[in-house]
Design a protein around this motif. Sequence first.
Motif, PDB file in Angstrom:
ATOM      1  N   ARG A 174       0.848  -1.185   0.000  1.00  0.00           N
ATOM      2  CA  ARG A 174       0.000   0.000   0.000  1.00  0.00           C
ATOM      3  C   ARG A 174       0.880   1.230   0.000  1.00  0.00           C
ATOM      4  NH1 ARG A 174      -1.533   0.877   4.994  1.00  0.00           N
ATOM      5  NH2 ARG A 174      -0.394  -0.703   6.108  1.00  0.00           N
ATOM      6  N   PRO A 175       0.733   2.130  -0.956  1.00  0.00           N
ATOM      7  CA  PRO A 175       1.465   3.396  -0.836  1.00  0.00           C
ATOM      8  C   PRO A 175       0.920   4.168   0.367  1.00  0.00           C
ATOM      9  CG  PRO A 175       0.551   3.096  -3.037  1.00  0.00           C
ATOM     10  CD  PRO A 175      -0.050   2.049  -2.169  1.00  0.00           C
ATOM     11  N   ILE A 176       1.795   4.586   1.248  1.00  0.00           N
ATOM     12  CA  ILE A 176       1.304   5.310   2.423  1.00  0.00           C
ATOM     13  C   ILE A 176       1.897   6.695   2.557  1.00  0.00           C
ATOM     14  CG2 ILE A 176       0.745   3.266   3.793  1.00  0.00           C
ATOM     15  CD1 ILE A 176       3.404   3.781   5.291  1.00  0.00           C
ATOM     16  N   LYS A 177       2.977   6.953   1.847  1.00  0.00           N
ATOM     17  CA  LYS A 177       3.563   8.270   2.056  1.00  0.00           C
ATOM     18  C   LYS A 177       4.329   8.712   0.825  1.00  0.00           C
ATOM     19  CE  LYS A 177       5.622  11.139   5.569  1.00  0.00           C
ATOM     20  NZ  LYS A 177       6.357  11.990   4.639  1.00  0.00           N
ATOM     21  N   ILE A 178       4.297  10.012   0.587  1.00  0.00           N
ATOM     22  CA  ILE A 178       5.022  10.601  -0.539  1.00  0.00           C
ATOM     23  C   ILE A 178       6.062  11.560   0.022  1.00  0.00           C
ATOM     24  CG2 ILE A 178       4.821  12.003  -2.625  1.00  0.00           C
ATOM     25  CD1 ILE A 178       3.355   9.364  -2.836  1.00  0.00           C
ATOM     26  N   ASP A 179       7.280  11.389  -0.424  1.00  0.00           N
ATOM     27  CA  ASP A 179       8.332  12.338  -0.050  1.00  0.00           C
ATOM     28  C   ASP A 179       9.026  12.812  -1.307  1.00  0.00           C
ATOM     29  OD1 ASP A 179       8.361  12.246   2.912  1.00  0.00           O
ATOM     30  OD2 ASP A 179       8.683  10.122   2.535  1.00  0.00           O
ATOM     31  N   GLY A 180       9.790  13.877  -1.160  1.00  0.00           N
ATOM     32  CA  GLY A 180      10.563  14.343  -2.307  1.00  0.00           C
ATOM     33  C   GLY A 180      11.659  13.343  -2.646  1.00  0.00           C
ATOM     34  N   ASN A 181      12.022  13.316  -3.893  1.00  0.00           N
ATOM     35  CA  ASN A 181      13.089  12.418  -4.322  1.00  0.00           C
ATOM     36  C   ASN A 181      14.428  13.070  -3.986  1.00  0.00           C
ATOM     37  OD1 ASN A 181      14.905  10.804  -5.606  1.00  0.00           O
ATOM     38  ND2 ASN A 181      13.753  10.688  -7.545  1.00  0.00           N
ATOM     39  N   PRO A 182      15.158  12.498  -3.030  1.00  0.00           N
ATOM     40  CA  PRO A 182      16.382  13.183  -2.579  1.00  0.00           C
ATOM     41  C   PRO A 182      17.438  13.262  -3.678  1.00  0.00           C
ATOM     42  CG  PRO A 182      16.185  11.023  -1.560  1.00  0.00           C
ATOM     43  CD  PRO A 182      14.920  11.249  -2.318  1.00  0.00           C
ATOM     44  N   ASP A 183      17.356  12.366  -4.667  1.00  0.00           N
ATOM     45  CA  ASP A 183      18.397  12.358  -5.691  1.00  0.00           C
ATOM     46  C   ASP A 183      18.134  13.349  -6.807  1.00  0.00           C
ATOM     47  OD1 ASP A 183      19.600  10.369  -4.268  1.00  0.00           O
ATOM     48  OD2 ASP A 183      18.506   8.781  -5.321  1.00  0.00           O
ATOM     49  N   PHE A 184      16.941  13.867  -6.846  1.00  0.00           N
ATOM     50  CA  PHE A 184      16.632  14.755  -7.959  1.00  0.00           C
ATOM     51  C   PHE A 184      16.911  16.192  -7.561  1.00  0.00           C
ATOM     52  CE2 PHE A 184      13.552  17.042 -10.741  1.00  0.00           C
ATOM     53  CZ  PHE A 184      14.204  16.745 -11.929  1.00  0.00           C
TER      54      PHE A 184
ATOM     55  N   ALA B   7      12.697  17.208  -0.795  1.00  0.00           N
ATOM     56  CA  ALA B   7      11.548  17.938  -0.283  1.00  0.00           C
ATOM     57  C   ALA B   7      10.374  17.773  -1.235  1.00  0.00           C
ATOM     58  CB  ALA B   7      11.886  19.420  -0.135  1.00  0.00           C
ATOM     59  N   ALA B   8       9.209  17.843  -0.684  1.00  0.00           N
ATOM     60  CA  ALA B   8       8.011  17.787  -1.512  1.00  0.00           C
ATOM     61  C   ALA B   8       7.023  18.801  -0.985  1.00  0.00           C
ATOM     62  CB  ALA B   8       7.402  16.391  -1.486  1.00  0.00           C
TER      63      ALA B   8
ATOM     64  N   PRO C  12      11.292  22.288   2.356  1.00  0.00           N
ATOM     65  CA  PRO C  12      12.008  22.741   1.161  1.00  0.00           C
ATOM     66  C   PRO C  12      13.187  23.653   1.492  1.00  0.00           C
ATOM     67  CG  PRO C  12       9.648  23.007   0.873  1.00  0.00           C
ATOM     68  CD  PRO C  12       9.881  22.677   2.308  1.00  0.00           C
ATOM     69  N   THR C  13      13.120  24.351   2.612  1.00  0.00           N
ATOM     70  CA  THR C  13      14.201  25.281   2.914  1.00  0.00           C
ATOM     71  C   THR C  13      15.148  24.715   3.958  1.00  0.00           C
ATOM     72  OG1 THR C  13      12.981  26.370   4.666  1.00  0.00           O
ATOM     73  CG2 THR C  13      12.677  27.231   2.464  1.00  0.00           C
ATOM     74  N   GLU C  14      14.970  23.496   4.338  1.00  0.00           N
ATOM     75  CA  GLU C  14      15.784  22.855   5.360  1.00  0.00           C
ATOM     76  C   GLU C  14      15.838  23.689   6.637  1.00  0.00           C
ATOM     77  OE1 GLU C  14      19.214  22.328   2.734  1.00  0.00           O
ATOM     78  OE2 GLU C  14      18.923  20.181   2.972  1.00  0.00           O
ATOM     79  N   ALA C  15      14.677  24.248   6.964  1.00  0.00           N
ATOM     80  CA  ALA C  15      14.614  25.095   8.159  1.00  0.00           C
ATOM     81  C   ALA C  15      14.580  24.272   9.432  1.00  0.00           C
ATOM     82  CB  ALA C  15      13.375  25.992   8.086  1.00  0.00           C
ATOM     83  N   ILE C  16      14.246  23.002   9.317  1.00  0.00           N
ATOM     84  CA  ILE C  16      14.111  22.163  10.504  1.00  0.00           C
ATOM     85  C   ILE C  16      15.279  21.183  10.556  1.00  0.00           C
ATOM     86  CG2 ILE C  16      12.623  20.559  11.736  1.00  0.00           C
ATOM     87  CD1 ILE C  16      10.255  21.745  10.241  1.00  0.00           C
TER      88      ILE C  16
END
Lengths: 486, 234, 186, 1036
Positions: D114-124, D130-131, D956-960
């Motif tokens: 089951r797809p449960i989560k979407i994240d940004g593709n770190p390699d792209f 980030a997504a 997206p801004t790596e603020a955390i």
Amino acid sequence: MSPAAHDPLNNTVDDPTRPNALILGDNDFTSLTVKVSDIVLERKTPRAWYVAFTVTAGLTGVLFLMIGYLFIKGVGVWGLNNPVSWGWAIVNFVFWVGIGHAGTLISAILFLLRQKWRTSINRFAEAMTIFAVICAGIFPAIHVGRIWVVYWLFPLPNYQAMWPNFRSPLLWDVFAVGTYATVSLLFWYTGMVPDLATLRDRARGRMQQIIYGILAVGWRGSHRHWHRYEKAYLILAGLATPLVLSVHSVVSFDFATAQIPGWHTTIFPPYFVAGAVFSGFAMVGTLLIPARQWFGLKEFITLHHLENMNKIILATGSMVGFAYATEFFIAWYSGNPNESFAFVNRAFGPYSWAYWIMVSCNVITPQLFWIKKVRTTVPVMWAMYIFVNIGMWFERFVITVTSLHRDFLPSSWGYYDPTVVDILTFVGSFGLFFTLVLLFIRFLPMVAMAEVKTVMPIADAHSGERRAVGDYHGDIPAASPEGGGA
Amino acid sequence: MVPDHNESPQSPGRGDASTERFVFPKWTNWLREASAVLALGGLVYAVILVTGVFSPEMSALGYAPEQPVPYSHALHAGKMDLDCRYCHTTVETTARANIPPTATCMNCHATVRTQSESLASVRESFETGKPVEWVQVHDLPDFVYFNHASHIQAGVGCISCHGRVDRMDVVEQVEPLTMGWCLDCHRDPAPNLRPVEFVTDMEWQTAGDADELGRRLMEERRITPSEDCATCHR
Amino acid sequence: MAADTQISGLYGLLTEFESPSVLVQAAAQVRDAGYRNWDVHTPFPIHGMDEAMGIRGTQLPFVVLAGGLIGLGLATLMQWWMNAVDYPFVISGKPLFGIPANIPVMFELTVLFSAFAAFFGMWGLNGMPKWHHPLFANRRFLRATQDRFFIVIEARDPRFRLHETSAFLASLGGSEVEEVKESAED
Amino acid sequence: MMQGSAQQGPAHGRNYWRSLQDLADSEEFRHQLENEFPGGVDAPSGMTRRRFLQIMSASIAMTSLAGCRWPEEKIVPFAKRPEGVSPGTPMGFATTFEVGPTVHSVVATSYDGRPIKIDGNPDFRLSGGAATATAQASVLDLYDPDRSRHLLNRQGGSTATTDWETFAAWLQERIAAGLDGVAILSPATTSPSVHGLLARAATAGAGIHMWEPVCRRQEFEGVVRAFGRPAAAQLHLDKARVLVDFDANLLQDHPTAVHNSRTFAAGRNPDADQMNRLYVWENSYTITGGMADHRFPVASRDVGAAVWALAAELVLGEGLPLPMNSGVDRGELGHWRGHAAGGEHLGAVARDLMANRGHGFLAAGIRQPAAVHALVHVLNSALGNVGQTVTFRPVDLPAVGDIAGFIDGLDRGAYRTVVILGGNPVKTHPADLGFNAALDRAEHRIYLGSHDDATAKACHWHVPQAHYLESWGDATSWDGTHMAVQPLIQPLYGGKTAAELLSLLLDETPRGGWQIARDTFHARRGGQGPAPAEGTDSGFEKTWRRFLHAGFLDGSGAERGIALALTAGRIAAPAEGKALSATNLEASFAQDQSVHDGRFADNAWLQEMPDFMTKLAWDNAAIVGPATAGELDVKHGDLVTLNLAGRTVEAPVYVLPGQAKYSVTLHLGYGRDDAGRVGRKAGFDAYRLRTFTHLDTADGLTVTKTGRTYELATTQDHHAIDAAGAAEIQDRVPRLVREGTIGDYRSHPEFVDHLGLHHPPLESLWKEREYTGHKWGMAIDLNSCNGCNACLIGCQSENNVPVVGKDEVALGREMSWLRLDRYFLGDPEEPTVTQQPVGCVQCELAPCEQVCPVAATVHTEEGLNAMVYNRCVGTRYCSNNCPYKVRRFNWFNNFEDLSATQRLVLNPDVTVRARGVMEKCTYCVQRIEKARVAARVEDRDIRDGDITPACAQTCPTEAIVFGDLNDPESRVSGLREQSRSFDLLGYLNIKPRTFYMARIRNPNPEIAPVAEHGEDDGHGNGKETGDHGQVEQAHG
């Protein structure tokens, strides 16, 4: 003063040479016994009682319906939200616990202080205490999210191998309210046993004889029993005295140990206790005035008793008013901006209407009791009691809700509105309370006969002898007829 | 108990003979002791109820449901001495100890006992691809996150939780698997530790002192079981 | 003698008074006459009666003290053992055991156990509940919880002599002396 | 029974904890298993690992509630376990999510199939792990119970359920004679496969038209006007020192918004030599406006005038030479110099740009006309920015007609068969073209769509559209990279992709999505004809597998882009319209960050996600500024009638500080009466006012009160704030969200310490606990955070945070563990805004713990404030005592109404919370435990970076930044040491583990004289030295 002086039922005359009698009319042991116990045993239950009972039982039904609905749906049926996680349920809890203070105060503290006038009203006040505590106890139990695991609050052995957290004020509450309810019940029952024996011995129906017989546990007025009984009663009074002060102190810890501005206040324990006594006396008065009227008890629950209660209301009301003022002063003096804002917000924020209802009812109204005419006129004082009841409910509302709705981070500020379920649950709790009161006045002795007998002039075994200062039988009018019972 | 006294005082203070008096019979005095005993007994009963009867130990211990295939661990793991990991392959590396796919059974049963009636449903599963529905025996509540891999890697033997599976024809639960029971071991793991290579060995016994070995292993492998709530509940 | 009480099935003798002041004097006379198994029955506690009857202080306060100490000890031990020993939690970074946070429960349990001790102790010392008593069968005695005062001397008192005691009671100023029968065995 | 009820409550107790495994034996689930994955897979071996049927069977099935024990549970193992799959272990797959021209490269996590989560593709490069909130929430659409489940055939008022084969047979018969008379209406797509198929369709005689309600047409036209050819502008914001954003919302409404956010944040490091400066002209507050150092509210239609005024200031004022072929008439510029739209500070902006030639960047938004874009490109060229901060990737725009041509063709009778490839145009079409009447003229209407929406109901055939997680396909990113779309799950309801439908139209043997994508991939690599059959060409297979594994074809994009030379013809100046006033308002149509153009109206996560600025959930509103509202005599929540050229719609008013005067922003995509259960009642339909001639802004809007009010649900300011409260907020916020200027920061690095509340030294009554092992902590950099909401959805998805609906949000019962506190400061017409993400800060001396009577919230040895849901009895005392109010209570059973399918999205690693239970952020403790087990299995220590909470992962801004405060080498320890760090409410001595980094603004000294920040605490000189991490404790 003169018109009042002609009233045979007015014993509030200010005459230093002639102390006011506590029991009026031409009453002796016999007539007292008859008048009080006949309410339960002989007199036909008034139709009004049935009407009132139907209404209050209906409201009790509403209470249990609302609890059932709450149980099925969840706490969300109330108007609570994120900043205001405690609303009417906790307000009602504190309100009822507060009311529950008058009884034990009258029984215990006034007993220790040798205030003889307590004897006429203590039974009633104690009963009211028990019923108020029952009403109060319902709310913390049903306000939790998962009612079916509320037993986790008790230190019971269990397979999770876990224990409750004794640092939590809520756990202190469990112990404080539990102890208070238990001790009040023991105290009330202990005080009632001799009167239950009276009822047993006067009852004509077999069922009544059996039931009152069981409840009277075989009391036969033995002085060897009276001896230990009085000691036990004194000890219980001694124990109940710190208890009565501690219960509302502990309840106030729920707020005072939290760090929400408006809650985090060291003044809370005394302030809560004063408020509790204030509201408790008002509720006793609210119930006592109709009861003495309808059941012909004006000779035992006299105007003098009511006036004394009004004086206590005046005193505690002034303490409460002083506490309100102190809170504001400290909020300003502490220099804590969050604290300051919490109080500015109370008085002038979105809930200012509640605050000013509270102030008018609790601070301004009782001050009228400085006027003797006001504190000795029954309908007026009854109206005042109602105001005080309303005001004290709003006090708890103001403390609970206005502190929560705006705390530290403005982003989480909110507002709380009750829902119909909130309101009906509260109204239903009154139903339960009055149902229990009605059952009490119908089935149990409303006035502590044995105790009142002790303050009747004829009870004094040493009558005629010179009174010692501070003697238990202190205020017996010297001019009163001797040996009235002969 | 008819009163022996007929004289009735004429005052309103009642005692008149117009009504019959009920006097409690003498035996009622025993009720005092009886009620005291009842109250104490009730308290004891309540404690037993809460600690004992409500506990999963009462319902879970000895749970041995009938399985769709009469698979005997006693035969396979006991007599034939198959390693647990032959079937439960993921137990060392993942949270779950998997139940083997039908294909694993057929590794042998394609050639062994091919006509056995009790294996009919296994063969059917293999042919149709429809899985066998086993009944779960060791079943923790869903708010408990137990990780097989970390326990295996720490050297907790299978036997510690599952008992002598190699002697069970039908698998049954032999430990309560309650929170208190888990905590007992987390607080004092030494008796349940063994060298990792022996975790699946049902017969393994240390030659020396089990506690001492356990303590040595804890030190060597830096085993400090957590008592934090978040370890198992999240 | 006690023996003749047994035979006659007599519980004791009872006399009635109307005024507490007379009663107190009468009681003092009974005390002075050296009776031991006797009692006064009144609808309310009468001031000065302890002295008149020669009753010494009760043990009850010690029972209550013991109850209170047990409550206090139990509360302290319970909180310490449960939160600091058996299952220690880190709560708000606080010490596992700290007296201030434990005071409310200590106090409450002290009071609770004291109250239980006082309540049950009092009834226990009084031998209650005791639903059956020979006096209950007496019609006149019903007013003991209402408006009359009684002195009862039990037949098992060593000094009890039916006629002498009866005469002695009659001399105290109460109304007619009455015999109270022991109830039949059930 | 006894056990069950004791732990889980009566009646429906089971659902609380077991939502995952529960579903397994439900009726619905069986139905899915047996009926809804009927077909085989079209790619025999490529699909093996994702065979849904097999994998689903690995879940644990639950059966009856029989017996005294708790319910018997069944374990259903694989019959044959696929290689590489171990039950209960999540796996990630790279794929691509496309919204119009925006392409998100994502990694989808699959748990037991089951797809449960979407994240940004770190390699792209353009996502970097980030997504956006939208991309993360897209997984929920997969399980939308209102998705179309069947292929429908509507004829003469009756609706019949049919299947793909019947439809295919019918269609092929219909088009046997060719595609003449066939019109294809397609939404925007970047898929090379679809582009190829559409081109073939055009060749075959079909009319191709495109309709995308929010499109970048004008942006491309602007490039064409400036440079003579279409190209995609590639932004390099990290190289820009001065940025000017004209209504562009670069950090959100741009195909590379995630990348822009990251590069922009990188240029704002106050500790670097250079810190960039951002100027924004816009009508309604956007997150980009929120990040601006100087923001100028101006009506959307006047932004063009502001660009001209800036151009005039640059050229005439600062002497910027205009390059060759600029197409700008100097004389005309004079007319614009000092135009009111530019504001009084334009000279300073111009000087700033001149001083940073080659390091500046100007951008215009997609709602601005092509001429404005062209002028912006001219200015960028003139300033030497082209080739530095902006480069171009030339593209070939497909030759397609627009929606007007489509309608024209229908009206002329040229089109008899219509194929609509999604997009719900019946709902989104411009109001003035008579679209519906025209559509009715077509004899055959075919609609490929995810829902049985208004368009589906207007068509004869409705083909369910496959969700992207069910699809094979491809896409092209903004930089031209060839992207892979691959399924994680078989289509739940037999959905098809646009490419598959087109293949049915065009191919003799219709191809499946896998084959189409392979063929396109083959062609892209220069191959001829169809891709080699599987297993025949190992070289091809290798690259194909690498492509699928990475999710994109490495090196296929233009990372740098090229500089283009101006070839502009004359650039027309904007026409001056009638002055705006209370009776001539501007209607400004904007895409919505939750529902976009309406396509996500059924996504409950996005509907409940508060708008970052209005904090409005479940609704849109007519957004007006305070002054305009005053003139119109309308209040927040008043229901008004909007009248634009005779078209009317009723909408509630939202008064937003910082909104340009006389400009009313209307967000598109709400009021979808054709939506599913989630979106049906949300908001009003702004499309009904939007005409083809004025797609972006229109003058002449009037607002009349209806006298009624409308309840707007917001997650902040739940109740109208009175004057005293508003003043208190203004007073309090500077202590909570600390900020200063770069000048302050450089001259007094400790200025942050002085912004807090003055208080005596903080001392504990007891000896505080020492944390000697790991000591988890989190840093949140307010200087980087722009408030994009990505963390919020990331958290919701990771932690099974329930959706409660509008009514509950209005009551103040939203469940979000992480919230973005948005504060306006200053003049309501031109306020500054700050965003502050607040989740549980894991206080060491946590006030919540000491009040819990059952110890349901306690500290772990690593200092986490653990929340034990199964112990909680729900007194809510903890929430009362939490000064941050980050605890959330389950007032009802929030999962009660979810179907078995909807429950598939839940993360099995996190307990689903019961009714009556408190919940809150736990720093994603499941990830911490997972890392711990992994370290234990590998017999090593946990390393910095092993653990990333969901919010930090997607920022997206790596603020955390999350890590071990006891590890001096960790990133979070480094941040703790910085002077910018401060504790929120630290003076309460609760020692929060989450700390914030103060925001540093970089105002133009010419505009804002060097500032008062840092001095306004009233005791500015009382600085004390000390550990900066503990500043507030050392000093107030």
